[in-house]
Design a protein around this motif. Sequence first.
Motif, PDB file in Angstrom:
ATOM      1  N   UNK A 198       0.834  -1.202   0.000  1.00 35.57           N
ATOM      2  CA  UNK A 198       0.000   0.000   0.000  1.00 35.57           C
ATOM      3  C   UNK A 198       0.869   1.254   0.000  1.00 35.57           C
ATOM      4  N   UNK A 199       1.922   1.250   0.798  1.00 34.51           N
ATOM      5  CA  UNK A 199       2.823   2.407   0.865  1.00 34.51           C
ATOM      6  C   UNK A 199       3.546   2.618  -0.461  1.00 34.51           C
ATOM      7  N   UNK A 200       3.997   1.536  -1.091  1.00 38.23           N
ATOM      8  CA  UNK A 200       4.659   1.674  -2.399  1.00 38.23           C
ATOM      9  C   UNK A 200       3.702   2.229  -3.441  1.00 38.23           C
ATOM     10  N   UNK A 201       2.468   1.763  -3.426  1.00 39.44           N
ATOM     11  CA  UNK A 201       1.463   2.288  -4.352  1.00 39.44           C
ATOM     12  C   UNK A 201       1.205   3.761  -4.082  1.00 39.44           C
ATOM     13  N   UNK A 202       1.137   4.129  -2.820  1.00 41.86           N
ATOM     14  CA  UNK A 202       0.913   5.523  -2.433  1.00 41.86           C
ATOM     15  C   UNK A 202       2.074   6.395  -2.912  1.00 41.86           C
ATOM     16  N   UNK A 203       3.294   5.891  -2.788  1.00 42.87           N
ATOM     17  CA  UNK A 203       4.468   6.665  -3.204  1.00 42.87           C
ATOM     18  C   UNK A 203       4.547   6.827  -4.721  1.00 42.87           C
ATOM     19  N   UNK A 204       3.963   5.915  -5.474  1.00 40.37           N
ATOM     20  CA  UNK A 204       4.017   5.987  -6.938  1.00 40.37           C
ATOM     21  C   UNK A 204       3.108   7.082  -7.500  1.00 40.37           C
TER      22      UNK A 204
END
Length: 106
Positions: free
Chosen positions: A33-39
């Motif tokens: 979820x955090x990686x998706x948010x950062x993208x």
Amino acid sequence: MLATIFDGLNTYLGNFIGEFLGELAVSMFFLLTAFTWLRSSQRARWIGWIGVVTAVLGLIGMFRNVTVVVAPIAAVNNYLLPLFMIILGVALVRWRGSDAASGQVL
């Protein structure tokens, strides 16, 4: 004898396997979820970084049943987990969905 077998299996299957796999799944969900948010360029990046820190500390803290060395990390993570979930929940409620409305594929 039956109680001893039950206690042993409960400790092994419940504490070591069950908690370990559950915490692994939660930490991986937070990390993804955090990686998706950062993208996304339209979202506050600090939320994604809090998620990354929470997930990494969760992945380390899940070994608390194996060694007491990571117990302080697990204790800190017990506060970060609900904090990140609240922050992420508020951010998702406030999100207007502009990515979905513009037809972008994530």
